[in-house]
Scaffold this motif. Structure first.
Motif, PDB file in Angstrom:
ATOM      1  N   ILE A  94       0.471  -0.880   0.194  1.00 20.32           N
ATOM      2  CA  ILE A  94      -0.103   0.178   0.136  1.00 20.32           C
ATOM      3  C   ILE A  94       1.187   1.507   0.370  1.00 20.32           C
ATOM      4  CG2 ILE A  94      -1.580   1.560   1.484  1.00 20.32           C
ATOM      5  CD1 ILE A  94      -3.234  -0.293   0.250  1.00 20.32           C
ATOM      6  N   SER A  95       1.570   1.551   0.909  1.00 18.64           N
ATOM      7  CA  SER A  95       2.383   3.002   1.270  1.00 18.64           C
ATOM      8  C   SER A  95       2.918   3.545   0.358  1.00 18.64           C
ATOM      9  CB  SER A  95       3.599   2.870   2.525  1.00 18.64           C
ATOM     10  OG  SER A  95       4.683   1.008   2.618  1.00 18.64           O
ATOM     11  N   PRO A  96       4.066   2.269  -0.823  1.00 22.77           N
ATOM     12  CA  PRO A  96       4.883   3.028  -2.346  1.00 22.77           C
ATOM     13  C   PRO A  96       3.760   3.684  -2.796  1.00 22.77           C
ATOM     14  CG  PRO A  96       5.195   1.136  -1.708  1.00 22.77           C
ATOM     15  CD  PRO A  96       4.074   1.144  -0.507  1.00 22.77           C
ATOM     16  N   LEU A  97       2.065   3.078  -3.311  1.00 19.96           N
ATOM     17  CA  LEU A  97       1.255   3.239  -3.872  1.00 19.96           C
ATOM     18  C   LEU A  97       0.296   4.494  -3.086  1.00 19.96           C
ATOM     19  CD1 LEU A  97       0.464   0.593  -5.580  1.00 19.96           C
ATOM     20  CD2 LEU A  97       1.987   1.843  -6.578  1.00 19.96           C
ATOM     21  N   LEU A  98       0.661   5.162  -2.158  1.00 21.05           N
ATOM     22  CA  LEU A  98      -0.073   5.567  -1.574  1.00 21.05           C
ATOM     23  C   LEU A  98      -1.093   7.480  -1.937  1.00 21.05           C
ATOM     24  CD1 LEU A  98      -1.682   5.735   0.997  1.00 21.05           C
ATOM     25  CD2 LEU A  98      -0.148   6.813   2.334  1.00 21.05           C
ATOM     26  N   ASN A  99       0.330   7.777  -2.434  1.00 19.37           N
ATOM     27  CA  ASN A  99       0.197   8.799  -3.100  1.00 19.37           C
ATOM     28  C   ASN A  99      -1.290   8.968  -4.973  1.00 19.37           C
ATOM     29  OD1 ASN A  99       1.045  10.683  -1.924  1.00 19.37           O
ATOM     30  ND2 ASN A  99       3.001  10.591  -3.164  1.00 19.37           N
ATOM     31  N   ASP A 100      -1.518   6.929  -5.309  1.00 22.54           N
ATOM     32  CA  ASP A 100      -2.097   7.219  -6.132  1.00 22.54           C
ATOM     33  C   ASP A 100      -3.133   7.198  -5.925  1.00 22.54           C
ATOM     34  OD1 ASP A 100       0.111   7.891  -8.115  1.00 22.54           O
ATOM     35  OD2 ASP A 100       0.768   5.755  -7.851  1.00 22.54           O
ATOM     36  N   SER A 108       5.549  -4.093  -5.919  1.00 23.26           N
ATOM     37  CA  SER A 108       4.081  -3.404  -6.473  1.00 23.26           C
ATOM     38  C   SER A 108       4.575  -1.833  -7.238  1.00 23.26           C
ATOM     39  CB  SER A 108       3.174  -2.626  -4.722  1.00 23.26           C
ATOM     40  OG  SER A 108       3.305  -4.283  -4.420  1.00 23.26           O
ATOM     41  N   PRO A 109       5.242  -1.046  -6.969  1.00 26.04           N
ATOM     42  CA  PRO A 109       5.036  -0.174  -7.529  1.00 26.04           C
ATOM     43  C   PRO A 109       5.614  -0.118  -8.935  1.00 26.04           C
ATOM     44  CG  PRO A 109       6.949   0.444  -5.979  1.00 26.04           C
ATOM     45  CD  PRO A 109       6.074  -0.696  -5.553  1.00 26.04           C
ATOM     46  N   GLN A 110       6.599  -0.728  -8.953  1.00 23.74           N
ATOM     47  CA  GLN A 110       7.505  -1.398 -10.373  1.00 23.74           C
ATOM     48  C   GLN A 110       6.150  -2.188 -11.170  1.00 23.74           C
ATOM     49  OE1 GLN A 110      10.620  -0.618 -10.945  1.00 23.74           O
ATOM     50  NE2 GLN A 110      10.785  -0.221  -8.417  1.00 23.74           N
ATOM     51  N   LEU A 111       5.657  -2.849 -10.559  1.00 23.90           N
ATOM     52  CA  LEU A 111       4.400  -3.789 -11.550  1.00 23.90           C
ATOM     53  C   LEU A 111       3.531  -3.063 -11.477  1.00 23.90           C
ATOM     54  CD1 LEU A 111       3.934  -6.227 -12.502  1.00 23.90           C
ATOM     55  CD2 LEU A 111       2.502  -6.533 -10.436  1.00 23.90           C
ATOM     56  N   SER A 112       2.916  -1.486 -11.450  1.00 18.15           N
ATOM     57  CA  SER A 112       1.659  -0.423 -11.437  1.00 18.15           C
ATOM     58  C   SER A 112       2.187   0.568 -11.901  1.00 18.15           C
ATOM     59  CB  SER A 112       1.831   0.092  -9.685  1.00 18.15           C
ATOM     60  OG  SER A 112       0.777  -0.929  -9.096  1.00 18.15           O
ATOM     61  N   SER A 113       3.663   0.802 -11.904  1.00 14.56           N
ATOM     62  CA  SER A 113       4.442   1.769 -13.571  1.00 14.56           C
ATOM     63  C   SER A 113       4.129   1.402 -14.698  1.00 14.56           C
ATOM     64  CB  SER A 113       5.509   2.084 -12.502  1.00 14.56           C
ATOM     65  OG  SER A 113       6.574   2.552 -13.857  1.00 14.56           O
ATOM     66  N   HIS A 114       4.593  -0.469 -14.550  1.00 19.27           N
ATOM     67  CA  HIS A 114       5.049  -1.234 -15.821  1.00 19.27           C
ATOM     68  C   HIS A 114       3.248  -0.989 -16.456  1.00 19.27           C
ATOM     69  CE1 HIS A 114       6.240  -3.903 -19.026  1.00 19.27           C
ATOM     70  NE2 HIS A 114       5.592  -4.567 -18.810  1.00 19.27           N
ATOM     71  N   PHE A 115       2.361  -1.495 -15.592  1.00 21.58           N
ATOM     72  CA  PHE A 115       0.687  -1.893 -16.476  1.00 21.58           C
ATOM     73  C   PHE A 115       0.324   0.023 -16.234  1.00 21.58           C
ATOM     74  CE2 PHE A 115       2.275  -6.018 -15.660  1.00 21.58           C
ATOM     75  CZ  PHE A 115       1.726  -6.153 -16.678  1.00 21.58           C
ATOM     76  N   GLY A 116       0.699   0.801 -15.635  1.00 21.11           N
ATOM     77  CA  GLY A 116      -0.125   1.840 -15.913  1.00 21.11           C
ATOM     78  C   GLY A 116      -1.534   1.727 -14.539  1.00 21.11           C
ATOM     79  N   HIS A 117      -1.459   0.818 -13.881  1.00 26.12           N
ATOM     80  CA  HIS A 117      -2.187   0.708 -12.751  1.00 26.12           C
ATOM     81  C   HIS A 117      -2.009   0.576 -11.421  1.00 26.12           C
ATOM     82  CE1 HIS A 117      -5.877   0.774 -15.733  1.00 26.12           C
ATOM     83  NE2 HIS A 117      -5.073  -0.434 -16.431  1.00 26.12           N
ATOM     84  N   TRP A 118      -2.573   1.058 -10.204  1.00 25.47           N
ATOM     85  CA  TRP A 118      -2.015   0.662  -8.970  1.00 25.47           C
ATOM     86  C   TRP A 118      -2.664   0.090  -8.058  1.00 25.47           C
ATOM     87  CZ3 TRP A 118      -5.587   1.045  -5.345  1.00 25.47           C
ATOM     88  CH2 TRP A 118      -6.953   1.905  -5.596  1.00 25.47           C
ATOM     89  N   ARG A 138      -4.770   7.528  -3.133  1.00 28.85           N
ATOM     90  CA  ARG A 138      -5.258   8.477  -2.213  1.00 28.85           C
ATOM     91  C   ARG A 138      -6.071   9.680  -3.219  1.00 28.85           C
ATOM     92  NH1 ARG A 138      -2.616  12.562  -0.483  1.00 28.85           N
ATOM     93  NH2 ARG A 138      -4.018  13.057   0.762  1.00 28.85           N
ATOM     94  N   ALA A 139      -5.385   9.711  -4.493  1.00 29.52           N
ATOM     95  CA  ALA A 139      -5.949  10.588  -5.968  1.00 29.52           C
ATOM     96  C   ALA A 139      -7.011   9.356  -5.968  1.00 29.52           C
ATOM     97  CB  ALA A 139      -5.173  10.777  -6.559  1.00 29.52           C
ATOM     98  N   ALA A 140      -6.993   8.373  -5.896  1.00 27.77           N
ATOM     99  CA  ALA A 140      -8.089   7.870  -7.010  1.00 27.77           C
ATOM    100  C   ALA A 140      -9.481   7.302  -5.791  1.00 27.77           C
ATOM    101  CB  ALA A 140      -7.674   6.194  -7.306  1.00 27.77           C
ATOM    102  N   VAL A 141      -9.556   7.321  -4.956  1.00 29.60           N
ATOM    103  CA  VAL A 141     -10.429   6.722  -3.684  1.00 29.60           C
ATOM    104  C   VAL A 141     -10.662   8.221  -2.858  1.00 29.60           C
ATOM    105  CG1 VAL A 141      -9.986   4.484  -4.460  1.00 29.60           C
ATOM    106  CG2 VAL A 141      -9.129   5.878  -2.187  1.00 29.60           C
ATOM    107  N   GLY A 142      -9.653   9.561  -2.972  1.00 23.93           N
ATOM    108  CA  GLY A 142      -9.616   9.823  -2.043  1.00 23.93           C
ATOM    109  C   GLY A 142     -10.556  10.355  -0.726  1.00 23.93           C
ATOM    110  N   LEU A 143      -8.967   9.539  -0.451  1.00 20.33           N
ATOM    111  CA  LEU A 143      -8.361   8.989   1.383  1.00 20.33           C
ATOM    112  C   LEU A 143      -7.658  10.218   1.659  1.00 20.33           C
ATOM    113  CD1 LEU A 143      -6.891   5.157   1.832  1.00 20.33           C
ATOM    114  CD2 LEU A 143      -9.042   5.815   2.033  1.00 20.33           C
ATOM    115  N   GLY A 144      -7.997  10.958   3.044  1.00 25.94           N
ATOM    116  CA  GLY A 144      -6.998  12.143   3.527  1.00 25.94           C
ATOM    117  C   GLY A 144      -5.824  10.758   4.530  1.00 25.94           C
TER     118      GLY A 144
END
Length: 421
Positions: free
Chosen positions: A49-55, A173-183, A57-63
């Motif tokens: 979760i944590s390396p992708l937290l910014n993505d 996780s961030p490597q895979l998410s970056s490669h496929f373009g989906h967190w 938060r932006a996608a689901v609106g988490l504070g």
């Protein structure tokens, strides 16, 4: 149904035959492999979760405060279920309990591939927390029973595998998410090792569920001061891990790092966790005195968190290495310290469950406090300062854990000198 029962009985007989006719060394090695495969699944649902937290938060609106709940909820589950470990052992036993735990982790990770709302994401955190908790409740007793004479080594390998899974998830996780373009890809991929672990576990000869005698139940330790000391010590010595898992990547992303590089920091930390989780229990294998090794572990954490607070951009790899080594050693040594106090495996498992139950509830405060402090102060410095205070207090408490007081936990009656130990 009769046919199915016959098949199950036949499989049980086959496994029983194999356990009787293979060498003890082979059985030990096979069980160790099973423990490793299961343990690898106990942290990816947290650290991915944590390396992708910014993505996210932006996608689901988490504070930030709600984002902290993604780590807090699983840790609360770990604590609560550990406190009900006797009921888990009685109703499920180690076989069905660990299988159900792996199934929960599998389901949670698979659901994350379809997440489009913060509510569903929080639900997956809860489900994965239940799964992790079930396994962590049952594994120490299994290790105490299966690895007689090698408990310290087996506990070190279990702890190292647990941490390795977390590091792999933080890096991959961030490597895979970056490669496929989906967190979502970076989160759902961890359903695969859970499936492999489940398939492996269901072919393992389990021990049936047992009704624990009253003298072995967790309630036995509620009135014991040393049990509470061990639980508080476990909780505050290891709460830095949950704070780092929740907020370290976000901290460095706030300083301008990418999600891949900030996730790599968690993987780097895991390397030193594994070294410590293997090395420190091995050193402790023939030592009854744990205070020296525990003090070294806490001092390593102290140096690391001081570096994060005072000079995060200078030598970040060194600070993270100190933190990883300290946390890896503390986790393994604290579990070993709990097992030292009781010789009987079932009772030892219950003491470890009590220590982890209270300890993980304390751990759960760290990510929640970090989220609140981030929202209130605008940064993470206050979180690292809080960790430093906890470590200093634990260094003082370490001096009470003398080997001469280990035997006192075996009685509910407090001895006059216990409070001074």
């Amino acid at each position: 149904m009769p046919c199915q029962r016959s098949i199950n009985a036949g499989m049980r007989n086959m496994f029983s035959w194999s356990e009787r006719h293979v060498s003890p060394g082979w059985r030990t090695g096979a069980w160790l492999c099973v423990v490793v495969f299961v343990a690898l699944n106990l942290r990816p649902s947290l650290t991915s979760i944590s390396p992708l937290l910014n993505d996210i938060r932006a996608a689901v609106g988490l504070g930030f405060q709600m984002a902290g709940m993604l780590t807090t909820l699983p840790v609360v589950c770990m604590g609560v279920l550990a406190l009900f470990s006797a009921q888990v052992e009685t109703r499920l036993g180690e076989g069905r309990g660990i299988a159900l735990g792996l199934l929960c982790i599998l389901l949670a990770c698979a659901l994350r591939g379809m997440v489009h709302s913060s509510l569903v994401l929080l639900l997956t955190a809860l489900i994965s927390g239940v799964g992790i908790a079930l396994i962590q409740v049952l594994m120490p007793g299994l290790i105490k029973r299966r690895f007689v004479g090698r408990v310290a080594l087996a506990m070190g390998i279990y702890s190292a595998a647990l941490m390795s899974g977390g590091g792999l998830a933080a890096w991959f996780s961030p490597q895979l998410s970056s490669h496929f373009g989906h967190w979502q890809i970076g989160l759902e991929v961890w359903a695969l090792p859970a499936l492999i672990g489940l398939l492996l576990w269901v072919r393992t000869p389990w021990r049936a569920a047992q009704l624990l005698p009253a003298e072995h139940r967790l309630s036995r330790f509620v009135r014991n001061k040393r049990a509470w000391t061990l639980a508080v010590y476990f909780g505050f010595s290891n709460c830095g891990y949950m704070a780092v898992v929740a907020w370290l990547p976000a901290y460095y992303q706030h300083l301008g790092w990418s999600s891949q590089n900030s996730g790599l920091l968690l993987a780097w930390m895991t390397l030193f966790q594994v070294i410590a989780a293997l090395g420190m229990p091995a050193l402790a294998q023939h030592m009854r005195e744990r205070r020296g090794l525990l003090s070294i572990s806490l001092m390593a954490q102290l140096l690391g968190f001081a570096g994060l607070l005072l000079a995060p951009q200078q030598l970040p790899g060194l600070w993270i290495a100190f933190i990883g080594f300290g946390l890896g050693a503390c986790f393994a040594l604290c579990l070993l310290l709990s097992l030292d106090h009781v010789q009987e495996p079932i009772a030892a498992g219950q003491l470890a469950a009590f220590v982890q139950g209270v300890g993980f509830l304390i751990n759960a405060l760290a990510p929640a406090a970090g989220g609140w402090l981030r929202a209130y102060t605008g940064g993470f410095s206050a979180t690292w300062l809080l960790m430093l205070i906890c470590i200093i207090v634990m260094l003082v408490l370490t001096q009470r854990l003398s080997p001469g007081s280990y035997w006192r936990i075996s009685s509910n009656r407090q001895q006059p000198g216990d409070a001074a130990r």
